[in-house]
Design a protein around this motif. Structure first.
Motif, mmCIF file in Angstrom:
data_model
loop_
_atom_site.group_PDB
_atom_site.id
_atom_site.type_symbol
_atom_site.label_atom_id
_atom_site.label_comp_id
_atom_site.label_asym_id
_atom_site.label_seq_id
_atom_site.Cartn_x
_atom_site.Cartn_y
_atom_site.Cartn_z
ATOM 1 N N ALA A 1 0.825 -1.208 0.000
ATOM 2 C CA ALA A 1 0.000 0.000 0.000
ATOM 3 C C ALA A 1 0.857 1.255 0.000
ATOM 4 N N LEU A 2 1.947 1.248 0.752
ATOM 5 C CA LEU A 2 2.832 2.416 0.801
ATOM 6 C C LEU A 2 3.496 2.666 -0.545
ATOM 7 N N ALA A 3 3.995 1.614 -1.168
ATOM 8 C CA ALA A 3 4.670 1.762 -2.456
ATOM 9 C C ALA A 3 3.706 2.193 -3.545
ATOM 10 N N THR A 4 2.453 1.772 -3.440
ATOM 11 C CA THR A 4 1.434 2.197 -4.404
ATOM 12 C C THR A 4 1.093 3.673 -4.223
ATOM 13 N N ALA A 5 0.952 4.094 -2.971
ATOM 14 C CA ALA A 5 0.540 5.474 -2.683
ATOM 15 C C ALA A 5 1.684 6.469 -2.819
ATOM 16 N N LEU A 6 2.930 5.999 -2.643
ATOM 17 C CA LEU A 6 4.102 6.879 -2.695
ATOM 18 C C LEU A 6 5.095 6.327 -3.718
ATOM 19 N N PRO A 7 4.748 6.409 -4.989
ATOM 20 C CA PRO A 7 5.562 5.759 -6.029
ATOM 21 C C PRO A 7 6.898 6.443 -6.292
ATOM 22 N N ARG A 8 7.095 7.656 -5.793
ATOM 23 C CA ARG A 8 8.363 8.346 -6.048
ATOM 24 C C ARG A 8 9.507 7.799 -5.197
ATOM 25 N N PHE A 9 9.176 6.971 -4.216
ATOM 26 C CA PHE A 9 10.198 6.364 -3.376
ATOM 27 C C PHE A 9 10.499 4.939 -3.830
ATOM 28 N N GLN A 10 11.761 4.531 -3.654
ATOM 29 C CA GLN A 10 12.164 3.143 -3.858
ATOM 30 C C GLN A 10 12.128 2.460 -2.494
ATOM 31 N N TRP A 11 11.237 1.498 -2.333
ATOM 32 C CA TRP A 11 10.931 0.923 -1.027
ATOM 33 C C TRP A 11 11.748 -0.338 -0.760
ATOM 34 N N GLN A 12 12.247 -0.429 0.469
ATOM 35 C CA GLN A 12 12.979 -1.610 0.929
ATOM 36 C C GLN A 12 12.293 -2.168 2.169
ATOM 37 N N PRO A 13 11.574 -3.295 2.032
ATOM 38 C CA PRO A 13 11.013 -3.945 3.220
ATOM 39 C C PRO A 13 12.076 -4.752 3.954
ATOM 40 N N THR A 14 11.922 -4.850 5.257
ATOM 41 C CA THR A 14 12.835 -5.641 6.079
ATOM 42 C C THR A 14 12.017 -6.460 7.079
ATOM 43 N N GLU A 15 12.549 -7.615 7.429
ATOM 44 C CA GLU A 15 11.841 -8.470 8.391
ATOM 45 C C GLU A 15 12.803 -9.537 8.892
ATOM 46 N N VAL A 16 12.829 -9.737 10.196
ATOM 47 C CA VAL A 16 13.757 -10.705 10.780
ATOM 48 C C VAL A 16 13.276 -12.141 10.598
ATOM 49 N N ASP A 17 11.959 -12.339 10.448
ATOM 50 C CA ASP A 17 11.375 -13.675 10.374
ATOM 51 C C ASP A 17 11.329 -14.175 8.926
ATOM 52 N N ALA A 18 11.874 -15.366 8.670
ATOM 53 C CA ALA A 18 11.993 -15.877 7.302
ATOM 54 C C ALA A 18 10.635 -16.131 6.653
ATOM 55 N N ASP A 19 9.676 -16.672 7.407
ATOM 56 C CA ASP A 19 8.358 -16.933 6.832
ATOM 57 C C ASP A 19 7.668 -15.631 6.430
ATOM 58 N N ARG A 20 7.874 -14.608 7.211
ATOM 59 C CA ARG A 20 7.274 -13.318 6.866
ATOM 60 C C ARG A 20 7.973 -12.678 5.669
ATOM 61 N N ARG A 21 9.264 -12.897 5.542
ATOM 62 C CA ARG A 21 9.932 -12.409 4.329
ATOM 63 C C ARG A 21 9.359 -13.096 3.092
ATOM 64 N N LYS A 22 9.077 -14.390 3.185
ATOM 65 C CA LYS A 22 8.440 -15.087 2.067
ATOM 66 C C LYS A 22 7.092 -14.452 1.727
ATOM 67 N N SER A 23 6.333 -14.109 2.757
ATOM 68 C CA SER A 23 5.034 -13.479 2.540
ATOM 69 C C SER A 23 5.188 -12.123 1.880
ATOM 70 N N ILE A 24 6.122 -11.325 2.375
ATOM 71 C CA ILE A 24 6.370 -10.009 1.774
ATOM 72 C C ILE A 24 6.704 -10.156 0.294
ATOM 73 N N ASN A 25 7.612 -11.068 -0.009
ATOM 74 C CA ASN A 25 8.043 -11.243 -1.397
ATOM 75 C C ASN A 25 6.914 -11.771 -2.282
ATOM 76 N N ALA A 26 6.024 -12.571 -1.693
ATOM 77 C CA ALA A 26 4.872 -13.050 -2.464
ATOM 78 C C ALA A 26 3.923 -11.893 -2.790
ATOM 79 N N TYR A 27 3.701 -11.019 -1.831
ATOM 80 C CA TYR A 27 2.872 -9.835 -2.102
ATOM 81 C C TYR A 27 3.520 -8.942 -3.164
ATOM 82 N N ILE A 28 4.842 -8.785 -3.089
ATOM 83 C CA ILE A 28 5.551 -7.964 -4.079
ATOM 84 C C ILE A 28 5.385 -8.559 -5.472
ATOM 85 N N ALA A 29 5.573 -9.871 -5.580
ATOM 86 C CA ALA A 29 5.443 -10.529 -6.877
ATOM 87 C C ALA A 29 4.034 -10.373 -7.443
ATOM 88 N N GLU A 30 3.050 -10.496 -6.583
ATOM 89 C CA GLU A 30 1.663 -10.366 -7.025
ATOM 90 C C GLU A 30 1.359 -8.938 -7.475
#
Length: 220
Positions: free
Chosen positions: A62-91
């Protein structure tokens, strides 16, 4: 970072979806309000944007959609949540988000390796970590911000050291029963921790469900 195996079930509720995605009802409820405050206070110029503890990935999309002028870097310590983040990004097929990276926002030293950030976002973490960890996170974020950059934290807080509802009191107590070092922080304490690292007060915004957004700007 929060020790999720010891937290009460109400602290972090997610359900599995397809393609490794996780769904957090709380993120779905608050994402629109978080995005609106970010849009209101984000720096005008384009630049790098860092989300700490990105969780499921719902916010970063939602942030990257609403603020497209920024290059966004998500971070997360938990591996399963990183998989989820990357799946949302791919979609999403958004081109202004890079793949999630492991980062412990409560650790010393990450700020110096992620400098030049125009915007740093954090949602729903400070009540799940200790006061020293919170102070470290804010210090490192101050180091990572570019001059003129904005730090925004969102979540539940005490107001001037006082709880504001029975529900908040109960949730805070459940957190402290699980780990006496964690729980709600007071809004003015958190604000002062940012100012102690030479961040200027920008805004404090009351949010739905007794939540709060606190924002600072790094001097030019």
């Amino acid at each position: 970072m929060p020790r999720r195996d010891t937290l009460p079930p109400t602290a972090s509720v997610t359900t599995p979806q397809d393609n490794d995605r996780l769904y957090a009802p709380s993120a779905a409820r608050n994402v629109a309000d978080v995005v609106e405050v970010a849009k209101m206070h984000a720096p005008v110029d384009e630049g790098k944007a860092l989300e700490l503890a990105s969780g499921t990935g719902q916010h970063i999309i939602a942030l990257a959609t609403a603020l497209p002028r920024f290059q966004w870097q998500p971070t997360e310590v938990d591996a399963d949540r990183r998989k989820s983040i990357n799946a949302y990004i791919a979609e999403s097929a958004l081109s202004n988000i890079t793949a999630a990276i492991p980062l412990d926002a409560t650790a010393t030293g990450w700020g110096a390796t992620h400098t030049g950030q125009s915007l740093i976002m954090l949602s729903n973490l400070l009540h799940l970590i200790s006061t020293p960890e919170t102070q470290t996170l804010i210090r490192e974020a101050a180091i990572a911000l570019a001059p003129g950059g904005v730090l925004m934290v969102y979540g539940p807080f005490m107001r001037d050291g006082e709880m504001t509802s029975d529900g908040d009191t109960s949730f805070h107590q459940s957190l402290q029963d699980a780990d006496p070092e964690i729980g709600y922080k007071s809004d003015f304490d958190v604000l002062e921790w940012g100012q102690s690292h030479f961040l200027d007060y920008l805004d404090m915004v009351e949010m739905p469900a007794n939540n709060l957004s606190i924002l600072w700007r790094k001097p030019e």
